[in-house]
Each structure stands twice: as structure tokens, then as C-alpha cells.
Design a protein around this motif. Structure first.
Motif, PDB file in Angstrom:
ATOM      1  N   GLY A  14      19.334  27.142  -4.525  1.00 20.58           N
ATOM      2  CA  GLY A  14      20.729  27.554  -4.306  1.00 20.58           C
ATOM      3  C   GLY A  14      20.743  29.059  -4.079  1.00 20.58           C
ATOM      4  N   GLU A  43      16.565  18.932  -3.250  1.00 18.15           N
ATOM      5  CA  GLU A  43      17.243  18.282  -2.117  1.00 18.15           C
ATOM      6  C   GLU A  43      16.560  18.624  -0.787  1.00 18.15           C
ATOM      7  OE1 GLU A  43      19.708  16.207  -2.757  1.00 18.15           O
ATOM      8  OE2 GLU A  43      19.697  16.717  -4.889  1.00 18.15           O
ATOM      9  N   GLY A  48      22.216  24.480  -2.536  1.00 20.86           N
ATOM     10  CA  GLY A  48      22.857  23.994  -3.761  1.00 20.86           C
ATOM     11  C   GLY A  48      24.329  23.741  -3.503  1.00 20.86           C
ATOM     12  N   GLY A  62      32.042  22.243   1.831  1.00 23.90           N
ATOM     13  CA  GLY A  62      32.166  21.275   0.746  1.00 23.90           C
ATOM     14  C   GLY A  62      32.157  21.950  -0.615  1.00 23.90           C
ATOM     15  N   GLY A  63      31.577  23.141  -0.679  1.00 26.62           N
ATOM     16  CA  GLY A  63      31.515  23.911  -1.927  1.00 26.62           C
ATOM     17  C   GLY A  63      32.259  25.221  -1.746  1.00 26.62           C
ATOM     18  N   PHE A  67      33.767  34.433  -0.358  1.00 26.10           N
ATOM     19  CA  PHE A  67      33.464  35.170  -1.588  1.00 26.10           C
ATOM     20  C   PHE A  67      34.374  36.380  -1.681  1.00 26.10           C
ATOM     21  CE2 PHE A  67      30.306  36.358   1.662  1.00 26.10           C
ATOM     22  CZ  PHE A  67      30.568  37.711   1.793  1.00 26.10           C
ATOM     23  N   ALA A 252      11.291  18.139  -6.313  1.00 23.54           N
ATOM     24  CA  ALA A 252      11.901  18.423  -7.618  1.00 23.54           C
ATOM     25  C   ALA A 252      10.818  18.762  -8.625  1.00 23.54           C
ATOM     26  CB  ALA A 252      12.683  17.203  -8.089  1.00 23.54           C
ATOM     27  N   THR A 284      16.615  28.338 -12.007  1.00 23.16           N
ATOM     28  CA  THR A 284      17.949  28.710 -11.492  1.00 23.16           C
ATOM     29  C   THR A 284      18.839  27.477 -11.340  1.00 23.16           C
ATOM     30  OG1 THR A 284      17.544  28.422  -9.110  1.00 23.16           O
ATOM     31  CG2 THR A 284      16.768  30.471 -10.089  1.00 23.16           C
ATOM     32  N   PRO A 286      21.317  24.162 -12.664  1.00 29.46           N
ATOM     33  CA  PRO A 286      22.351  24.064 -13.702  1.00 29.46           C
ATOM     34  C   PRO A 286      21.689  24.034 -15.085  1.00 29.46           C
ATOM     35  CG  PRO A 286      22.819  22.557 -11.902  1.00 29.46           C
ATOM     36  CD  PRO A 286      21.464  23.132 -11.626  1.00 29.46           C
ATOM     37  N   ARG A 367      42.165  21.481   2.497  1.00 29.85           N
ATOM     38  CA  ARG A 367      41.113  20.928   1.640  1.00 29.85           C
ATOM     39  C   ARG A 367      41.706  20.643   0.263  1.00 29.85           C
ATOM     40  NH1 ARG A 367      35.283  23.636  -0.143  1.00 29.85           N
ATOM     41  NH2 ARG A 367      36.536  25.178  -1.236  1.00 29.85           N
ATOM     42  N   ASN A 416      31.041  22.886 -11.611  1.00 32.09           N
ATOM     43  CA  ASN A 416      30.905  24.243 -12.155  1.00 32.09           C
ATOM     44  C   ASN A 416      30.790  24.258 -13.677  1.00 32.09           C
ATOM     45  OD1 ASN A 416      31.204  25.145  -9.589  1.00 32.09           O
ATOM     46  ND2 ASN A 416      33.364  25.629  -9.784  1.00 32.09           N
ATOM     47  N   GLN A 451      29.874  32.506 -12.244  1.00 29.56           N
ATOM     48  CA  GLN A 451      29.502  31.453 -11.307  1.00 29.56           C
ATOM     49  C   GLN A 451      29.885  31.703  -9.858  1.00 29.56           C
ATOM     50  OE1 GLN A 451      32.435  28.033 -11.639  1.00 29.56           O
ATOM     51  NE2 GLN A 451      32.376  28.805 -13.709  1.00 29.56           N
TER      52      GLN A 451
END
Ligand SMILES: Cc1cc2nc3c(=O)[nH]c(=O)nc-3n(C[C@H](O)[C@H](O)[C@H](O)COP(=O)(O)OP(=O)(O)OC[C@H]3O[C@@H](n4cnc5c(N)ncnc54)[C@H](O)[C@@H]3O)c2cc1C
Length: 480
Positions: A14, A43, A48, A62-63, A67, A252, A284, A286, A367, A416, A451
């Protein structure tokens, strides 16, 4: 000069993992340290939570969708990577709304809208004006964001405006979240200046004085929020291109072990059956994944503390329409939904109103945020029910009955972190124990000290400074 190549494994691709790799390589080169970095990402795609989907001229996020530039780190990184011409800023005219009796009401952003807003009663407005005169708390320990804001601004401001905004942005509850993690700057202002308003004035004065002393002209005004023309994935892809080490996708980490008697004390086992030996490991992911990977490698208290950090699920639904089929297209940046409203959404963002390049031609994109701490089960709704819920809500709130031209769904299960009161002290304790028991194993990322995308980059930069200090022989001094 240290001639031996330091093998560093970074777990997670991420923004935290990639920016750590980028700054680590850069700083190591500047300090004549030989490092070899391997980034491991579970992934097939990097990024991420950053998940841009470009299709048919649309840029769907989607995320994260942009910023904040007040925190400089993401803005600076984009410039450093040569992306300055790809940056797109918000215009100043964008308004934010709160759903009030089923209709969007503007969040006051000036004296006129403050006086006329239906979101606060006269008593609520007067209470806000008292902020500079509210006695500061003498104790500097952590408290909930809700408790801090209720003391300073009153309950109405929190319940009617802040709580829904935090519920949609952080997906959590203001009365449970740590103020030090989410709004530490404001808590510091209270401690130093007795009030947030006084603190803001003091900061502006300080900046003016600094500029005057240095003879610098006022820097050009930055937009409040920025994104990239191709979406935030452009930042991810550019970072990945500039990292010289290896980046392994669809790989992974399944297990981690530590044997201090080995020359390279860490063994990192991978989902493809291979393993890597490393001098240093940076996690790094979650925090609950960190806990799984550290299980049995460090004392249980550490893994329990990391696992206890709550996360909430959310699903985002981008919906596009033909503008000509909508009577009055919503032109605000977003509407957040207080608990007192009947709507089942957490928030609706005006994706193409905020950044018009996201929708081609006559298209218009909203959205919806579904789930969060308030109704986590809704984030899991089957696709058809989810779409039906979102369409019903858009019809009710904005009167949109047109058929969508595109729908893009992204599920984050979990999304989050919700750092509770005392979180920073707990993280500091975890890090102390790790430094004792697992030297040269570090944690960074959204679950630790903030975050937002700029927060993640700031933490990566700080961590790289710490790693460099740990790697440098005692005789070598760090360049500033
Ligand atoms: C819906 C949503 C909207 C948001 N909006 C904004 C916004 O507008 N602005 C903003 O600044 N921030 C926003 N945020 C927050 C921000 O996007 C995230 O906090 C940030 O991107 C997290 O980055 P990270 O690298 O720390 O973690 P992640 O992005 O979670 O990266 C961790 C990576 O680790 C990988 N991983 C996990 N387990 C393993 C394993 N065992 N082995 C290898 N890899 C593993 C994961 O696949 C993932 O790629 C938003 C977040 C969400 C969910």
C-alpha cells in the motif's frame, strides 16, 4: 561506510509500504548505505486501499479519492516523483453538506452561512462563539475526540456536524476515537494557547513573522485537496516504477520467525512456498495482520494490543448518470448523514463535482458510503440489494430517478482503523517491546499514527529516519 548490503523485507504494497521503500532507498543512497529491498504484496495489484478503476473515460476511486494538502507529505511526494503536472486541485467553491430532515444543508463556512444554518440552534451558535473563552483542560493525556470537541464547541456542533462527518470519513464514532491520533494538532493548540481559535491565530501570526524574517514571498496558495488526473493509482504506479528493489505481487507473507544467532535473523515465509532471509523487516499491513504475523515471535501482550485496534467495514458505490437526465445535479463535494436521519447511507460524495475530470462528457458521478461503525452489516449486502438501496437513497435525497450509466462497487472488509483513547501511548509501548525483543523489526502504516494518505507518508518518512539512525555506525553522523 557500511559496505555490507542490508536485506530489508517490507510487508505490504500500500502507500505505506511503497513510500517506505522509496524513501529508504533514496536516503540509503545519500548515506552510502547498501540496501536491497523486497516489497511483498498479497494482492495482484499494488496500492492497498488506493484503488482507482479507469473505464470508459471515468476515473472511479474505490478507496481514497484525494488528499488534504495542509499536511504536506503527499503533495511533496507527488512533486518529488515528477507528478506536479498531473495534480488536480479542488476549486474553492465546493461546499460540504449535512443531511437535515432528509435534505442537504450547507455546512457553515463563513459568517453568513453560520448565521443562517439550520444545523445549529441559536444556543448552539452562541456556544460555538464561546470557544476562545472555554477554560483549557490542564491534563494533557489523551481523551476522545468527542469529549474534546464537546468541551470546546458544545454538543450541538458535535452531534449535528462533526459526528456525521467523522462517521463517514473515519467510519468511526467521535466519542470513542482518540483525539491525539485524529486531531492532535487541535489538542496541542488548546494546551499551548488555551483555545483552538487562539491557537489558529497564533499559528498564522507565527507563519507571517517567519516569512517576514526570511524575506520570503507568500507561497502560492495550494488547493485544499488534490488528486491526480489518472486517480491516486498514478501515485502508486509511479512509486513502484521508481523503486529499484523487488516488488513481488500475489505474494503473501504467511509466517515470520526470528533467530538472533543467524547472520540474517529474520525468516519470512511466503504463500508460494519460498522463504526470504532478512536483516530487517518492516510491517505495513493492517494491525490485525501484524498481530497474526508476530504471534509466537514476540510476547503475547504485543499481539493482543495490535489485534485489539478496531476496524470497521465499508463499501463504496460509485454511480454515474447522464447529467441531462437529472433535474438538479448536486454540485457539492459531499453530504454526510447524521444518525438522527432515516437515510441508511453514511455519506454521498460529489465525485465529478469535486473533480470534473473524473467523468467524461455529459456524465455525472456520485459515490455512496455504506456500512461503517453505524451499520457494518450493510457493507456486506449482496450486489443487487446494495445497488437498490443506493438508488432508493439517491432518489429520496436528490430526486434522482434516472437509470445509472455505470456502477462501480468496492468493498473494504475491514476498512479503516478506529484508534481508541490511549492509542498513541499503546503504540509507543508496543514499539519499545519490539525494539527489545525483535531488533530491526519495525511497524508503520494507517493503523499506527494516522490513516490519511499524507499521514501514512509522514510515518514512512519518520520511520526511514529512524532506520537510518539504527543502521549508521555510531561514528557516522546523520545529515540533516
Ligand atoms: C473507503 C476509503 C476512503 C478513504 N478516503 C481517503 C481519502 O479520501 N483521503 C485520504 O487521505 N485517505 C483516505 N482513506 C484512508 C487511506 O486510504 C488509507 O488509510 C491508506 O491508503 C492506508 O495505506 P497503508 O499502506 O497503510 O495500508 P493498506 O492500503 O491497507 O496497505 C496494506 C497492504 O498490505 C497488504 N497485505 C496484507 N496482508 C499481507 C500479507 N500477509 N502479506 C503481504 N501483504 C499483505 C494488503 O494487501 C495491502 O495492500 C480512505 C480509506 C478508505 C478505506
Amino acid at each position: 561506510m557500511n559496505q555490507q548490503t542490508v536485506e530489508i523485507v517490507i510487508v505490504g504494497g500500500g502507500i505505506s509500504g511503497l513510500s517506505t521503500a522509496y524513501y529508504l532507498e533514496k536516503e540509503a543512497t545519500q548515506h552510502n548505505l547498501a540496501v536491497h529491498i523486497t516489497v511483498l504484496e498479497r494482492e495482484a495489484t499494488l496500492g492497498g486501499k488506493i484503488a482507482t478503476q479507469r473505464q470508459d473515460g471515468f476515473v472511479f476511486e474505490g478507496g481514497p479519492e484525494s488528499f488534504v494538502t495542509r499536511k504536506l507529505e503527499a503533495w511533496e511526494l507527488c512533486h518529488e516523483l515528477g507528478l506536479q503536472d498531473r495534480l488536480v486541485g479542488t476549486t474553492r467553491s465546493g461546499k460540504n453538506y449535512v443531511l437535515h430532515n432528509g435534505r442537504p444543508a450547507i455546512v457553515p463556512d463563513g459568517p453568513g452561512s453560520f448565521l443562517s444554518t439550520p444545523l445549529l440552534s441559536l444556543g448552539g451558535k452562541l456556544r460555538l462563539l464561546k470557544e476562545p473563552f472555554v477554560k483549557p483542560r490542564t491534563d494533557s493525556s489523551d481523551e476522545s475526540l468527542g469529549s474534546f470537541l464537546r468541551r470546546r464547541l458544545g454538543d450541538e456542533m458535535v452531534d449535528n456536524i462533526v459526528k456525521p462527518a467523522i462517521g463517514s470519513v473515519y467510519l468511526g464514532d467521535v466519542d470513542a476515537m482518540s483525539v491525539q491520533v485524529s486531531f492532535g494538532r487541535f489538542a496541542e493548540m488548546e494546551q499551548q494557547h488555551g483555545s483552538v481559535v487562539k491557537g489558529m491565530f497564533a499559528l498564522m501570526k507565527e507563519k507571517r513573522a517567519e516569512r517576514k524574517a526570511s524575506g520570503e514571498a507568500r507561497p502560492p496558495k495550494k488547493p485544499a485537496f488534490a488528486t491526480l488526473q489518472g486517480g491516486l493509482m498514478e501515485l502508486v504506479n509511479t512509486l513502484a516504477e521508481q523503486i529499484e528493489g523487488e516488488i513481488l505481487r500475489e505474494t503473501a507473507v504467511t509466517n515470520l520467525s526470528h533467530n538472533p544467532t543467524n547472520a540474517q535473523p529474520y525468516k519470512v515465509e511466503l504463500s508460494d512456498g519460498r522463504s526470504l532471509n532478512a536483516d530487517m523487516v518492516v510491517l505495513t499491513t493492517p494491525t490485525f495482520v501484524m498481530a497474526d504475523l508476530l504471534e509466537g515471535v514476540v510476547e503475547t501482550a504485543v499481539t493482543e494490543q495490535l489485534r485489539a485496534i478496531p476496524y470497521n467495514p465499508v463499501t463504496t458505490v460509485n454511480v454515474a448518470f447522464n447529467r441531462s437526465e437529472i433535474e438538479d445535479p448536486f454540485d457539492g463535494f459531499g453530504v454526510v448523514v447524521p444518525e438522527s436521519e432515516t437515510s441508511q447511507l453514511l455519506a454521498i460524495e460529489g465525485m465529478s463535482a469535486k473533480f470534473p475530470h473524473r467523468a467524461p462528457g455529459d456524465q455525472f458521478v456520485l459515490r455512496a458510503f455504506v456500512g461503517g461503525q453505524r451499520q457494518p452489516e450493510l457493507a456486506d449486502l449482496p450486489e443487487a440489494e446494495l445497488i437498490s438501496l443506493v438508488r432508493q437513497e439517491l432518489a429520496q435525497i436528490f430526486g434522482i430517478s434516472a437509470r445509472p450509466t455505470q456502477i462501480h462497487i468496492q468493498r473494504w472488509q475491514p476498512a479503516n482503523p478506529q484508534p481508541p483513547v490511549g492509542h498513541l501511548a499503546m503504540i509507543a509501548e508496543v514499539e519499545r517491546k519490539l525494539a527489545d525483543q525483535l531488533p530491526q523489526l519495525y511497524l508503520t502504516g494507517a493503523g499506527l499514527r494516522g490513516q490519511g494518505v499524507p499521514d501514512c507518508i509522514r510515518q514512512s518518512r519518520n520511520l526511514v529516519e529512524q532506520i537510518l539512525a539504527d543502521l549508521q555506525p555510531a561514528s557516522q553522523t546523520l545529515a540533516a
